[in-house]
Scaffold this motif. Structure first.
Motif, PDB file in Angstrom:
ATOM      1  N   GLU A  44       1.399  -3.309 -20.999  1.00 56.68           N
ATOM      2  CA  GLU A  44       1.578  -4.512 -20.184  1.00 56.68           C
ATOM      3  C   GLU A  44       2.516  -4.244 -19.011  1.00 56.68           C
ATOM      4  OE1 GLU A  44       2.002  -4.319 -23.408  1.00 56.68           O
ATOM      5  OE2 GLU A  44       0.225  -5.396 -24.165  1.00 56.68           O
ATOM      6  N   ARG A  45       3.614  -3.517 -19.285  1.00 54.77           N
ATOM      7  CA  ARG A  45       4.565  -3.204 -18.221  1.00 54.77           C
ATOM      8  C   ARG A  45       3.945  -2.276 -17.186  1.00 54.77           C
ATOM      9  NH1 ARG A  45       8.251  -5.018 -14.926  1.00 54.77           N
ATOM     10  NH2 ARG A  45       9.837  -3.478 -14.342  1.00 54.77           N
ATOM     11  N   LYS A  46       3.128  -1.328 -17.642  1.00 52.64           N
ATOM     12  CA  LYS A  46       2.446  -0.437 -16.703  1.00 52.64           C
ATOM     13  C   LYS A  46       1.523  -1.228 -15.778  1.00 52.64           C
ATOM     14  CE  LYS A  46       2.474   3.743 -19.602  1.00 52.64           C
ATOM     15  NZ  LYS A  46       1.621   4.743 -20.301  1.00 52.64           N
ATOM     16  N   ALA A  47       0.763  -2.151 -16.342  1.00 49.73           N
ATOM     17  CA  ALA A  47      -0.142  -2.962 -15.523  1.00 49.73           C
ATOM     18  C   ALA A  47       0.640  -3.812 -14.533  1.00 49.73           C
ATOM     19  CB  ALA A  47      -0.993  -3.845 -16.436  1.00 49.73           C
ATOM     20  N   GLU A  48       1.800  -4.318 -14.967  1.00 50.04           N
ATOM     21  CA  GLU A  48       2.642  -5.129 -14.078  1.00 50.04           C
ATOM     22  C   GLU A  48       3.176  -4.293 -12.920  1.00 50.04           C
ATOM     23  OE1 GLU A  48       6.745  -7.843 -14.304  1.00 50.04           O
ATOM     24  OE2 GLU A  48       5.943  -6.855 -16.089  1.00 50.04           O
ATOM     25  N   LEU A  49       3.647  -3.083 -13.218  1.00 51.43           N
ATOM     26  CA  LEU A  49       4.188  -2.218 -12.168  1.00 51.43           C
ATOM     27  C   LEU A  49       3.098  -1.769 -11.195  1.00 51.43           C
ATOM     28  CD1 LEU A  49       6.704   0.003 -14.192  1.00 51.43           C
ATOM     29  CD2 LEU A  49       7.245  -1.798 -12.546  1.00 51.43           C
ATOM     30  N   ARG A  50       1.927  -1.473 -11.706  1.00 53.15           N
ATOM     31  CA  ARG A  50       0.828  -1.063 -10.831  1.00 53.15           C
ATOM     32  C   ARG A  50       0.450  -2.202  -9.881  1.00 53.15           C
ATOM     33  NH1 ARG A  50      -1.680   3.588 -12.033  1.00 53.15           N
ATOM     34  NH2 ARG A  50      -3.507   2.936 -10.824  1.00 53.15           N
ATOM     35  N   ASP A  51       0.560  -3.430 -10.368  1.00 57.07           N
ATOM     36  CA  ASP A  51       0.264  -4.569  -9.504  1.00 57.07           C
ATOM     37  C   ASP A  51       1.381  -4.775  -8.481  1.00 57.07           C
ATOM     38  OD1 ASP A  51      -1.460  -6.950  -8.980  1.00 57.07           O
ATOM     39  OD2 ASP A  51       0.413  -7.995  -9.458  1.00 57.07           O
ATOM     40  N   TYR A  53       3.397  -2.477  -7.158  1.00 57.14           N
ATOM     41  CA  TYR A  53       3.370  -1.416  -6.141  1.00 57.14           C
ATOM     42  C   TYR A  53       2.018  -1.292  -5.447  1.00 57.14           C
ATOM     43  CZ  TYR A  53       7.883   0.097  -7.957  1.00 57.14           C
ATOM     44  OH  TYR A  53       9.200   0.156  -8.330  1.00 57.14           O
ATOM     45  N   GLY A  54       1.083  -2.170  -5.745  1.00 51.64           N
ATOM     46  CA  GLY A  54      -0.192  -2.189  -5.049  1.00 51.64           C
ATOM     47  C   GLY A  54      -1.135  -1.061  -5.408  1.00 51.64           C
ATOM     48  N   LEU A  55      -0.966  -0.486  -6.595  1.00 53.31           N
ATOM     49  CA  LEU A  55      -1.812   0.646  -6.996  1.00 53.31           C
ATOM     50  C   LEU A  55      -3.181   0.204  -7.483  1.00 53.31           C
ATOM     51  CD1 LEU A  55       0.857   2.833  -8.852  1.00 53.31           C
ATOM     52  CD2 LEU A  55       0.069   3.015  -6.484  1.00 53.31           C
ATOM     53  N   ASN A  56      -3.373  -1.084  -7.676  1.00 52.72           N
ATOM     54  CA  ASN A  56      -4.671  -1.588  -8.118  1.00 52.72           C
ATOM     55  C   ASN A  56      -5.573  -1.980  -6.954  1.00 52.72           C
ATOM     56  OD1 ASN A  56      -4.068  -1.334 -10.871  1.00 52.72           O
ATOM     57  ND2 ASN A  56      -2.990  -3.302 -10.891  1.00 52.72           N
ATOM     58  N   LYS A  57      -5.050  -1.913  -5.732  1.00 44.12           N
ATOM     59  CA  LYS A  57      -5.832  -2.304  -4.556  1.00 44.12           C
ATOM     60  C   LYS A  57      -6.833  -1.211  -4.205  1.00 44.12           C
ATOM     61  CE  LYS A  57      -2.169  -5.187  -2.593  1.00 44.12           C
ATOM     62  NZ  LYS A  57      -1.264  -5.434  -1.440  1.00 44.12           N
ATOM     63  N   PRO A  58      -7.874  -1.549  -3.434  1.00 39.10           N
ATOM     64  CA  PRO A  58      -8.857  -0.534  -3.017  1.00 39.10           C
ATOM     65  C   PRO A  58      -8.195   0.580  -2.205  1.00 39.10           C
ATOM     66  CG  PRO A  58      -9.707  -2.739  -2.624  1.00 39.10           C
ATOM     67  CD  PRO A  58      -8.266  -2.908  -3.018  1.00 39.10           C
ATOM     68  N   LEU A  59      -8.831   1.745  -2.222  1.00 40.38           N
ATOM     69  CA  LEU A  59      -8.247   2.930  -1.603  1.00 40.38           C
ATOM     70  C   LEU A  59      -7.988   2.742  -0.110  1.00 40.38           C
ATOM     71  CD1 LEU A  59      -7.408   5.909  -2.041  1.00 40.38           C
ATOM     72  CD2 LEU A  59      -9.748   6.561  -1.450  1.00 40.38           C
ATOM     73  N   LEU A  60      -8.970   2.236   0.617  1.00 36.35           N
ATOM     74  CA  LEU A  60      -8.814   2.079   2.068  1.00 36.35           C
ATOM     75  C   LEU A  60      -7.741   1.051   2.406  1.00 36.35           C
ATOM     76  CD1 LEU A  60     -12.512   2.226   3.350  1.00 36.35           C
ATOM     77  CD2 LEU A  60     -10.746   4.007   3.442  1.00 36.35           C
ATOM     78  N   GLU A  61      -7.641   0.012   1.597  1.00 32.93           N
ATOM     79  CA  GLU A  61      -6.598  -0.991   1.842  1.00 32.93           C
ATOM     80  C   GLU A  61      -5.213  -0.387   1.618  1.00 32.93           C
ATOM     81  OE1 GLU A  61      -5.161  -5.403   0.216  1.00 32.93           O
ATOM     82  OE2 GLU A  61      -7.067  -4.527  -0.450  1.00 32.93           O
ATOM     83  N   ARG A  62      -5.076   0.419   0.577  1.00 26.36           N
ATOM     84  CA  ARG A  62      -3.796   1.093   0.323  1.00 26.36           C
ATOM     85  C   ARG A  62      -3.460   2.056   1.448  1.00 26.36           C
ATOM     86  NH1 ARG A  62      -5.009   3.706  -5.260  1.00 26.36           N
ATOM     87  NH2 ARG A  62      -3.107   4.862  -4.738  1.00 26.36           N
ATOM     88  N   TYR A  63      -4.480   2.753   1.980  1.00 26.95           N
ATOM     89  CA  TYR A  63      -4.235   3.674   3.090  1.00 26.95           C
ATOM     90  C   TYR A  63      -3.789   2.914   4.335  1.00 26.95           C
ATOM     91  CZ  TYR A  63      -5.186   6.847   6.961  1.00 26.95           C
ATOM     92  OH  TYR A  63      -5.074   7.599   8.102  1.00 26.95           O
ATOM     93  N   GLY A  64      -4.419   1.780   4.610  1.00 24.87           N
ATOM     94  CA  GLY A  64      -4.028   0.980   5.767  1.00 24.87           C
ATOM     95  C   GLY A  64      -2.595   0.490   5.664  1.00 24.87           C
ATOM     96  N   ILE A  65      -2.197   0.060   4.471  1.00 24.15           N
ATOM     97  CA  ILE A  65      -0.821  -0.404   4.266  1.00 24.15           C
ATOM     98  C   ILE A  65       0.159   0.743   4.446  1.00 24.15           C
ATOM     99  CG2 ILE A  65       0.781  -1.342   2.559  1.00 24.15           C
ATOM    100  CD1 ILE A  65      -1.588  -2.880   1.354  1.00 24.15           C
ATOM    101  N   TRP A  66      -0.191   1.913   3.879  1.00 25.62           N
ATOM    102  CA  TRP A  66       0.689   3.091   3.982  1.00 25.62           C
ATOM    103  C   TRP A  66       0.860   3.536   5.429  1.00 25.62           C
ATOM    104  CZ3 TRP A  66      -0.490   8.564   4.759  1.00 25.62           C
ATOM    105  CH2 TRP A  66       0.596   9.405   4.489  1.00 25.62           C
ATOM    106  N   MET A  67      -0.232   3.549   6.200  1.00 25.80           N
ATOM    107  CA  MET A  67      -0.154   3.972   7.594  1.00 25.80           C
ATOM    108  C   MET A  67       0.611   2.970   8.449  1.00 25.80           C
ATOM    109  SD  MET A  67      -1.247   6.906   8.397  1.00 25.80           S
ATOM    110  CE  MET A  67      -1.375   6.648  10.170  1.00 25.80           C
ATOM    111  N   SER A  68       0.387   1.675   8.221  1.00 22.18           N
ATOM    112  CA  SER A  68       1.109   0.675   9.006  1.00 22.18           C
ATOM    113  C   SER A  68       2.608   0.747   8.732  1.00 22.18           C
ATOM    114  CB  SER A  68       0.580  -0.725   8.681  1.00 22.18           C
ATOM    115  OG  SER A  68       0.794  -1.045   7.311  1.00 22.18           O
ATOM    116  N   ASN A  69       2.972   1.002   7.488  1.00 25.67           N
ATOM    117  CA  ASN A  69       4.390   1.174   7.170  1.00 25.67           C
ATOM    118  C   ASN A  69       4.948   2.461   7.781  1.00 25.67           C
ATOM    119  OD1 ASN A  69       4.409  -1.184   5.672  1.00 25.67           O
ATOM    120  ND2 ASN A  69       3.954  -0.140   3.735  1.00 25.67           N
TER     121      ASN A  69
END
Length: 318
Positions: A44-51, A53-69
């Motif tokens: 449960e804690r792992k699922a909470e942390l993944r949510d 830190y945004g690790l459950n989001k689609p790959l391209l969306e995570r890449y866009g967030i990482w690049m904008s940051n």
């Protein structure tokens, strides 16, 4: 020059964009991460942390967030260290830079002097000894040289400390702190210099042999110039021109740390932090550091091209 720089800057952004996409996908698609590999956390804690830190989001969306940051100077948050990646860089990278800048300076000075003398005395006993030493230094693994010198200089003779940056429990400040750091960095600097001086000496020796056979060198000697002036004023300047291309590769090396050397000597640098992050699967830190090295590599290449044009006006930047 302005047109050339404009084109190069466009190429740089294209290359860095492709590098960022490759780096992100490489780490993002690697099985496992810091959260899933932590056995102390409940599902449960792992699922909470993944949510979180945004690790459950689609790959391209995570890449866009990482690049904008990243464009705002934020390369992410280290999950293992619980600190921003740039803050960790600032804490560790200057320790690596200290080792690298001293060893690089010594490497270039020794390589230039020995390479020039070896080329001038080609096929002499000195040249033979230099070539044997060069191939020996290039053949022996870095970890073997490091451990061997620790055994001789630190364990047996007790001349130098075996590792670390400061003595355990030390509260030294000012000049005492500086002396302690120099004392501890001597052994890793010796190893890094021995590892780098071989190939660079061979490079300068080869360039000098080609240069001293040129007509203008014979003309300088015919004018009655001393051999020292001919070698170090006329020949060396032209022999150093091809070496300018190596300057660009020194830039990422100055800040990238030495993974094996820092691990062997327990030096608190960015290289050792990078190795620890691999074991912990701290991908945000790994991605940020790899991207940082990519930026330095591209900048170093541009600096090399500009310096080559400044040193040799015959080269046109097109």
């Amino acid at each position: 020059m302005s047109t050339y720089l404009s084109k190069r800057l466009i190429y740089m952004f294209v290359i860095l964009f492709a590098a960022s996409l490759l780096i992100f996908c490489l780490y993002a698609l690697t099985p496992g991460d810091f959260i899933s590999g932590n056995i102390k956390l409940s599902p449960e804690r792992k699922a909470e942390l993944r949510d979180i830190y945004g690790l459950n989001k689609p790959l391209l969306e995570r890449y866009g967030i990482w690049m904008s940051n990243a464009f705002r100077g934020d390369f992410g948050f280290s999950l293992a260290q619980q600190k921003p990646v740039l803050q960790l860089f600032n804490e560790y990278i200057w320790n690596s830079f200290l080792l690298a800048v001293v060893s690089t300076f010594l490497t270039w000075v020794i390589a230039v002097i020995v390479g020039v003398i070896s080329a001038y005395k080609q096929y002499s006993w000195f040249d033979t000894l230099v070539m044997v030493a060069i191939f020996a230094a290039m053949s022996i693994p870095s970890f073997f040289i490091g451990l061997f010198l620790i055994k001789i200089l630190a364990v047996d003779l007790k001349w130098l400390p075996p590792g670390g940056m400061l003595t355990t429990g030390s509260n030294a400040t000012g000049i005492a702190y500086l002396k302690e750091v120099i004392h501890h960095m001597t052994l890793p600097v010796i190893v890094m210099t021995l590892l780098g001086v071989g190939s660079l000496t061979r490079y300068f020796r080869s360039n000098m042999i080609d240069v001293i056979k040129q007509d203008y060198i014979r003309t300088a000697r015919a004018k009655g110039l001393t051999e020292r002036k001919v070698l170090f004023t006329h020949a060396l300047r032209n022999a150093l021109l091809p070496a300018i291309t190596l300057v660009g590769f020194e830039l990422p090396a100055l800040f990238g740390g030495s993974l094996i050397i820092e691990k062997i000597f327990n030096w608190p640098g960015i290289g050792q932090l990078y190795m620890q992050s691999f074991g912990l699967r701290d991908y945000p830190l790994l991605m940020g550091f790899t991207m940082f090295i990519a930026i330095l590599t591209v900048l170093g290449t541009l600096i090399s091209d500009i310096l080559y044009h400044v040193a040799d006006p015959r080269v046109r930047l097109q």
